[in-house]
Motif scaffolding. Structure first.
Motif, PDB file in Angstrom:
ATOM      1  N   GLN A 157      -8.313  -0.281   6.864  1.00 46.34           N
ATOM      2  CA  GLN A 157      -7.951  -1.112   5.720  1.00 46.34           C
ATOM      3  C   GLN A 157      -6.461  -1.457   5.669  1.00 46.34           C
ATOM      4  OE1 GLN A 157      -9.692  -0.014   1.902  1.00 46.34           O
ATOM      5  NE2 GLN A 157     -11.359   1.069   2.944  1.00 46.34           N
TER       6      GLN A 157
ATOM      7  N   GLU B  16      -9.164   5.369   3.756  1.00 43.41           N
ATOM      8  CA  GLU B  16      -8.848   3.942   3.876  1.00 43.41           C
ATOM      9  C   GLU B  16      -8.149   3.625   5.199  1.00 43.41           C
ATOM     10  OE1 GLU B  16      -9.361   4.894  -0.412  1.00 43.41           O
ATOM     11  OE2 GLU B  16      -8.231   5.812   1.227  1.00 43.41           O
TER      12      GLU B  16
ATOM     13  N   LYS C 174      -5.086  11.365  -3.511  1.00 42.85           N
ATOM     14  CA  LYS C 174      -5.702  11.051  -4.796  1.00 42.85           C
ATOM     15  C   LYS C 174      -5.252  12.067  -5.846  1.00 42.85           C
ATOM     16  CE  LYS C 174      -8.258   7.684  -3.075  1.00 42.85           C
ATOM     17  NZ  LYS C 174      -7.684   7.659  -1.720  1.00 42.85           N
TER      18      LYS C 174
ATOM     19  N   THR D 221      -1.228  -0.657  -4.255  1.00 46.30           N
ATOM     20  CA  THR D 221      -2.543  -0.034  -4.119  1.00 46.30           C
ATOM     21  C   THR D 221      -2.383   1.316  -3.433  1.00 46.30           C
ATOM     22  OG1 THR D 221      -3.627  -2.190  -3.920  1.00 46.30           O
ATOM     23  CG2 THR D 221      -4.858  -0.271  -3.143  1.00 46.30           C
ATOM     24  N   GLU D 222      -2.985   2.345  -4.008  1.00 45.96           N
ATOM     25  CA  GLU D 222      -2.944   3.665  -3.395  1.00 45.96           C
ATOM     26  C   GLU D 222      -4.054   3.774  -2.350  1.00 45.96           C
ATOM     27  OE1 GLU D 222      -3.124   6.746  -6.288  1.00 45.96           O
ATOM     28  OE2 GLU D 222      -1.178   6.248  -7.178  1.00 45.96           O
ATOM     29  N   ILE D 223      -3.690   4.235  -1.172  1.00 45.55           N
ATOM     30  CA  ILE D 223      -4.666   4.482  -0.121  1.00 45.55           C
ATOM     31  C   ILE D 223      -4.404   5.862   0.455  1.00 45.55           C
ATOM     32  CG2 ILE D 223      -4.841   2.023   0.453  1.00 45.55           C
ATOM     33  CD1 ILE D 223      -3.152   2.626   2.954  1.00 45.55           C
ATOM     34  N   TYR D 224      -5.411   6.393   1.141  1.00 51.61           N
ATOM     35  CA  TYR D 224      -5.205   7.679   1.800  1.00 51.61           C
ATOM     36  C   TYR D 224      -6.012   7.690   3.097  1.00 51.61           C
ATOM     37  CZ  TYR D 224      -3.608  12.538   1.911  1.00 51.61           C
ATOM     38  OH  TYR D 224      -2.977  13.720   2.250  1.00 51.61           O
TER      39      TYR D 224
ATOM     40  N   TYR E 180       0.593   5.212   0.750  1.00 55.19           N
ATOM     41  CA  TYR E 180      -0.227   6.297   1.292  1.00 55.19           C
ATOM     42  C   TYR E 180       0.068   7.554   0.489  1.00 55.19           C
ATOM     43  CZ  TYR E 180      -1.845   9.806   4.666  1.00 55.19           C
ATOM     44  OH  TYR E 180      -2.476  10.867   5.265  1.00 55.19           O
TER      45      TYR E 180
ATOM     46  N   ALA F  77       0.848  -1.188   0.000  1.00 51.57           N
ATOM     47  CA  ALA F  77       0.000   0.000   0.000  1.00 51.57           C
ATOM     48  C   ALA F  77       0.883   1.237   0.000  1.00 51.57           C
ATOM     49  CB  ALA F  77      -0.920   0.015   1.221  1.00 51.57           C
TER      50      ALA F  77
ATOM     51  N   TYR G 184      -2.650  -5.168   4.113  1.00 49.01           N
ATOM     52  CA  TYR G 184      -1.335  -5.016   3.487  1.00 49.01           C
ATOM     53  C   TYR G 184      -0.209  -5.381   4.460  1.00 49.01           C
ATOM     54  CZ  TYR G 184      -4.411  -2.321   0.503  1.00 49.01           C
ATOM     55  OH  TYR G 184      -5.454  -1.935  -0.292  1.00 49.01           O
TER      56      TYR G 184
END
Length: 426
Positions: A156, A151, A124, A145-148, A121, A119, A160
């Motif tokens: 979430q 998430e 967007k 996977t991009e999360i911020y 961080y 992941a 990961y």
């Protein structure tokens, strides 16, 4: 004549059959001379793990080479991606493993078992070249996977094994860009977006929302996760945790005054890596605290031409974790700057490992530690192949730097969680 031709063809066939039978392994050499694309070699290794192949990481053997089982699909993938490989017989493989296992050699074999879920961080809409990690993952063809904040706050992170923190400010001071960029359209827009997101998530201030995010990330690491941070995500993360019970933001950041004498309320026991630092109170200064040593760069005789840091030498058999993280084809790596360039050595806690340091001005560039059941690595600077990356600069083209030692350190951290879990001595 026909009989002789058949005999010759049979002999050739037996030769290739014999070669295929004894060719048991593929070596991805990672030394300076043997590998034409070090960065994509990590991508091949990750690809093989994702296909359930077992991979051996040969620590300190030819720059930290990878040993894979032989297969046409692996050979083809190496050829497509431009990664150098060597086909080894059973005997050659056994000889290498025997050499590595010798007590007289500072080498070790570490089994990599599965491709870690990654992941990143990052806000967007950010482009891959805004961050060295997303850029090198994309180049090496390693999926992520991009999360911020949404998430993270919805728990979430448990999905990961590896988390990278984007060039980020967890203190709610918008990267301390106010002094130079407060009238820039991008700064105004990002501030509005951050405030809207905080409100959407139920917080009155961005600083409060970022503290909640930092706390979730802290808990993720304590629970067994692996966190890798670069540039300002390193010190701002620790500062946010240490200032959890006080307001360090000035009015231009959160709408009200900071708490009087907030420095006295900083709790260093909450941090991962740093201690005894003094926060920068001036909102016009592009700096969080005296952890960072950026201002020392360019002073006197210290310049880009002499800016290098040295990777520490660890015992592969007794300290496999830092050994993995320091695998490279050179022990001396050229420095690079960022909002947080490096860490003052006297601000680093005694239980944190210094893995890369510049002794000229007493700073650490690359450090590692444990927190609860998990681990973290902090890496100073923004882009290993752009010495002084500035806002709006063109992205680094990694095709021009396929053997970058600085980028290799990032990818060491990516593969580290794939290692077979066993009782380690570190």
């Amino acid at each position: 004549m026909n009989s002789k031709f058949k005999f010759f063809a049979l002999a050739i066939g037996m030769f290739f059959f014999s070669f295929q039978v004894t060719a048991s392994s593929i070596l991805l050499p990672m030394d300076d001379e043997g590998q034409q694309n070090h960065l994509k070699a990590y991508g091949i290794t990750y690809w093989a793990l994702a296909k359930s192949y077992k991979v051996n990481w040969l620590l300190n053997y030819r720059g930290g080479s990878f040993l894979l089982p032989d297969g046409d699909d692996i050979r083809k993938e190496c050829q497509i991606r431009g990664v150098s490989f060597e086909v080894l017989t059973d005997g050659a493989t056994a000889a290498i493993l025997e050499e590595i296992s010798s007590p007289s050699q500072n080498m070790e074999t570490v089994v990599l078992e599965k491709a870690p879920k990654i992941a990143v961080y990052t806000p967007k809409g950010k482009q891959p070249w805004d961050d060295a990690v997303t850029m090198v993952l994309t180049y090496a063809e390693i999926p992520y996977t991009e999360i911020y904040d949404e998430e993270v706050l919805s728990d979430q992170l448990v999905l990961y094994e590896w988390l990278h923190l984007h060039h980020e400010d967890f203190t709610g001071q918008y990267g301390k860009f106010f002094g130079n960029y407060r009238n820039a359209p991008w700064y105004i827009q990002q501030k509005l977006e951050a405030e809207a997101l905080a409100k959407k998530l139920g917080f009155n201030k961005v600083s409060e929302e970022k503290l909640a995010v930092a706390t979730k990330i802290r808990d993720y690491v304590i629970g067994g996760g692996f966190m890798f941070a670069m540039c300002s995500a390193t010190d701002s993360f620790d500062i946010a945790l240490s200032a959890s019970d006080t307001d360090i933001c000035e009015p231009m950041f959160d709408g009200d005054a900071s708490e009087p004498n907030y420095q006295a309320k900083i709790d260093y026991s909450n941090t991962f890596a740093f201690k005894d630092y003094i926060l920068e109170k001036q909102p016009m200064r592009y700096e969080f605290s005296d952890i960072d040593t950026t201002e020392e760069h360019g002073k006197g005789s210290f310049s880009m031409e002499v800016d290098y840091f040295t990777l520490m030498d660890f015992s592969a058999k007794w300290d496999p974790i830092p050994t993995m993280l320091c695998q490279n084809h050179t022990q001396i790596v050229k420095g690079f700057m960022g909002q947080t360039t490096a860490f003052a050595a006297d601000k680093i806690k005694s239980n944190v490992l210094l893995m890369g340091e510049c002794k000229i001005n007493g700073e650490a560039r690359y450090i590692h530690g444990t927190k609860g059941k998990g681990m973290f690595t902090y890496y100073g600077g923004h882009d290993p192949e752009d010495y002084q990356h500035r806002v709006g600069d063109a992205p680094t083209v990694l095709d021009l730097h396929p053997n970058s030692p600085g980028y290799r350190l990032i990818l060491n951290n990516v593969l580290f969680p794939a290692a077979r879990k066993k009782k380690l001595k570190t």
